[in-house]
Structures are given as structure tokens and as C-alpha cells.
Enzyme design. Structure first.
Site, PDB file in Angstrom:
ATOM      1  N   HIS A 101       0.840  -1.196   0.000  1.00 20.31           N
ATOM      2  CA  HIS A 101       0.000   0.000   0.000  1.00 20.31           C
ATOM      3  C   HIS A 101       0.875   1.244   0.000  1.00 20.31           C
ATOM      4  O   HIS A 101       2.039   1.193   0.426  1.00 20.31           O
ATOM      5  CB  HIS A 101      -0.934  -0.005   1.211  1.00 20.31           C
ATOM      6  CG  HIS A 101      -2.140  -0.858   0.996  1.00 20.31           C
ATOM      7  ND1 HIS A 101      -3.223  -0.857   1.829  1.00 20.31           N
ATOM      8  CD2 HIS A 101      -2.428  -1.758   0.029  1.00 20.31           C
ATOM      9  CE1 HIS A 101      -4.128  -1.684   1.382  1.00 20.31           C
ATOM     10  NE2 HIS A 101      -3.671  -2.256   0.282  1.00 20.31           N
ATOM     11  N   GLU A 131       0.886   3.978   1.876  1.00 22.69           N
ATOM     12  CA  GLU A 131       1.384   4.411   3.190  1.00 22.69           C
ATOM     13  C   GLU A 131       2.496   3.473   3.669  1.00 22.69           C
ATOM     14  O   GLU A 131       3.510   3.888   4.217  1.00 22.69           O
ATOM     15  CB  GLU A 131       0.245   4.422   4.205  1.00 22.69           C
ATOM     16  CG  GLU A 131      -0.975   5.235   3.795  1.00 22.69           C
ATOM     17  CD  GLU A 131      -2.022   4.399   3.070  1.00 22.69           C
ATOM     18  OE1 GLU A 131      -1.674   3.612   2.159  1.00 22.69           O
ATOM     19  OE2 GLU A 131      -3.200   4.532   3.409  1.00 22.69           O
ATOM     20  N   CYS A 147      -6.129   1.975   5.391  1.00 22.22           N
ATOM     21  CA  CYS A 147      -6.946   0.766   5.555  1.00 22.22           C
ATOM     22  C   CYS A 147      -6.859   0.254   6.986  1.00 22.22           C
ATOM     23  O   CYS A 147      -5.869   0.427   7.670  1.00 22.22           O
ATOM     24  CB  CYS A 147      -6.472  -0.319   4.591  1.00 22.22           C
ATOM     25  SG  CYS A 147      -4.798  -0.908   4.909  1.00 22.22           S
ATOM     26  N   CYS A 156      -2.619  -0.548   7.183  1.00 28.38           N
ATOM     27  CA  CYS A 156      -1.767   0.636   7.359  1.00 28.38           C
ATOM     28  C   CYS A 156      -2.059   1.368   8.668  1.00 28.38           C
ATOM     29  O   CYS A 156      -1.142   1.953   9.255  1.00 28.38           O
ATOM     30  CB  CYS A 156      -1.931   1.580   6.163  1.00 28.38           C
ATOM     31  SG  CYS A 156      -1.397   0.799   4.636  1.00 28.38           S
TER      32      CYS A 156
HETATM   33  N1  LIG Z   1      -5.383   3.619   1.929  1.00 23.25           N
HETATM   34  C1  LIG Z   1      -5.113   2.692   0.969  1.00 23.25           C
HETATM   35  N2  LIG Z   1      -3.885   2.683   0.390  1.00 23.25           N
HETATM   36  C2  LIG Z   1      -3.583   1.803  -0.620  1.00 23.25           C
HETATM   37  O1  LIG Z   1      -2.463   1.825  -1.145  1.00 23.25           O
HETATM   38  C3  LIG Z   1      -4.594   0.865  -1.059  1.00 23.25           C
HETATM   39  N3  LIG Z   1      -4.341  -0.016  -2.093  1.00 23.25           N
HETATM   40  C4  LIG Z   1      -5.837   0.894  -0.393  1.00 23.25           C
HETATM   41  N4  LIG Z   1      -6.803  -0.019  -0.742  1.00 23.25           N
HETATM   42  C5  LIG Z   1      -7.811  -0.397   0.262  1.00 23.25           C
HETATM   43  C6  LIG Z   1      -8.558  -1.677  -0.147  1.00 23.25           C
HETATM   44  O2  LIG Z   1      -9.491  -1.981   0.880  1.00 23.25           O
HETATM   45  C7  LIG Z   1      -7.591  -2.892  -0.290  1.00 23.25           C
HETATM   46  O3  LIG Z   1      -6.700  -2.660  -1.334  1.00 23.25           O
HETATM   47  C8  LIG Z   1      -8.430  -4.156  -0.570  1.00 23.25           C
HETATM   48  O4  LIG Z   1      -9.065  -4.529   0.638  1.00 23.25           O
HETATM   49  C9  LIG Z   1      -7.562  -5.329  -1.043  1.00 23.25           C
HETATM   50  O5  LIG Z   1      -6.592  -5.641  -0.055  1.00 23.25           O
HETATM   51  P1  LIG Z   1      -5.054  -5.673  -0.543  1.00 23.25           P
HETATM   52  O6  LIG Z   1      -4.729  -4.265  -1.035  1.00 23.25           O
HETATM   53  O7  LIG Z   1      -4.979  -6.692  -1.632  1.00 23.25           O
HETATM   54  O8  LIG Z   1      -4.247  -6.038   0.688  1.00 23.25           O
HETATM   55  N5  LIG Z   1      -6.099   1.800   0.603  1.00 23.25           N
HETATM   56 ZN   LIG Z   2      -3.306   0.200   3.607  1.00 23.83          ZN
END
Ligand SMILES: Nc1nc(=O)c(N)c(NC[C@H](O)[C@H](O)[C@H](O)COP(=O)(O)O)[nH]1
Ligand SMILES: [Zn+2]
Length: 167
Positions: A54, A56, A91, A101
Site C-alpha cells: 500500500h 502508506e 486501511c 496501514c
Molecule cells: N489507503 C489505501 N492505500 C492503498 O495503497 C490501497 N491499495 C488501499 N486499498 C484499500 C482496499 O481496501 C484494499 O486494497 C483491498 O481490501 C484489497 O486488499 P489488498 O490491497 O490486496 O491487501 N487503501
Molecule cells: Zn493500507
């Protein structure tokens, strides 16, 4: 200038644009900034580092590497008043099961046991598509971290975030 939140959010959105589109997550960008001086400490975007990372998480992991510590120790190396800008609310649950995060932010503790990341500026709340109502903001506030919504970028942020989703 530490109070120029729009400029930092714009830079975080620039980061999000670097992220490879993917249907199962969002393209997010983030910066960590010294809250006193306004200096940008690091920046990152979704999937920048290998693995299912992610934005963050990439910021914190890159900063940790630059200071020769593990990501879980990054709090020791951060300025006492660090702030995080992220285009999307951190998240609190990930469908992949990876560490959210919010937990990575809360564990940036210094000797006083308080998170070195004191404030989180978000561009949008997480949409409910993947995990329903994201409790990230509430959990951060429960841990003494202030969450501030920087308004005005919602449309651009969501367009970028969902670019990998089928229309
Ligand atoms: N704040 C935040 N920064 C990120 O870089 C990102 N990709 C998400 N995305 C939130 C979303 O809820 C999750 O991407 C899904 O729940 C899938 O989970 P994964 O990413 O595969 O662990 N949220
Ligand atoms: Zn996250």
C-alpha cells in the site's frame, strides 16, 4: 510550509498516478512530512515496492530502509512531529489479510510510547466496495492520532484510485 495541505495532497495525488492499475485495490499516493519544518521525508504509491504493498506502507518502508532499520522500527527514526498525507483513508482491514496501514501508523512509537505520526491528512474516505465501512479513521483517533480531511480533490482522487476497475 507545513500548513499548505493542498500542495502536499496534490503531491500525494501525483504519486497515486504512478501506481499500476489493478481491479482488486485502489491506486493511492502518500507522503510523510516533518510537521514542524514542512520537509517531505518520503513518498510512495500503491504497489511501488514488491509484494502487495500500500502507498502508506511504501512510504514507511522506504524511510525505514533509508535509515537502516526495519519498517516495524521506523518510529525510532521519525521526527517526533511527523504527519502523513494520503489520498485515501488508511486501511483498517485488507482482503489480502496483510497488516493494515492503520496498524503500521500506530506502531510508529517513540520512547514516550506515542505514535510519531501525529496527524493523518486524507483526501477521501475509503469507498465501501471492498471492505464496507472502513473504521480506519476511528481507530487512528482512538490512538490519539488526528485525522483531517483535505477537501477539493475527491473527484480526481477517486478517478485515479479506481482506474484499474472494470467500467
Ligand atoms: N489507503 C489505501 N492505500 C492503498 O495503497 C490501497 N491499495 C488501499 N486499498 C484499500 C482496499 O481496501 C484494499 O486494497 C483491498 O481490501 C484489497 O486488499 P489488498 O490491497 O490486496 O491487501 N487503501
Ligand atoms: Zn493500507
Amino acid at each position: 510550509d507545513p500548513s499548505d495541505h493542498a500542495t502536499y495532497m496534490r503531491l500525494a495525488l501525483d504519486q497515486a498516478q504512478e501506481s499500476p492499475p489493478k481491479p482488486s485495490n485502489y491506486r493511492v499516493g502518500a507522503l510523510i512530512v516533518d510537521g514542524n519544518t514542512g520537509a517531505i521525508l518520503n513518498r510512495g504509491y500503491t504497489l511501488e515496492l514488491e509484494g502487495n504493498t500500500h502507498a502508506e506502507q511504501c512510504c514507511l518502508s522506504k524511510y525505514a530502509s533509508a535509515h537502516a532499520v526495519l519498517e516495524e522500527q521506523v518510529g525510532e527514526m521519525l521526527p517526533a512531529n511527523t504527519v502523513l498525507y494520503t489520498t485515501m483513508e488508511p486501511c483498517n482491514l485488507r482482503l489480502s489479510g496483510n497488516l493494515p496501514c492503520v496498524d503500521r501508523i500506530i506502531r510508529t512509537k517513540g520512547e514516550d510510547g506515542k505514535p510519531r505520526i501525529r496527524k493523518v491528512y486524507i483526501g477521501v474516505k475509503e469507498p465501501e466496495k471492498f471492505v464496507g465501512d472502513n473504521q480506519g479513521r476511528k481507530k487512528l483517533e482512538e490512538n490519539g492520532i488526528e485525522v483531517v480531511h483535505v477537501t477539493g480533490f475527491e473527484e480526481d482522487i477517486l478517478r485515479v484510485a479506481t482506474a484499474g476497475h472494470e467500467k
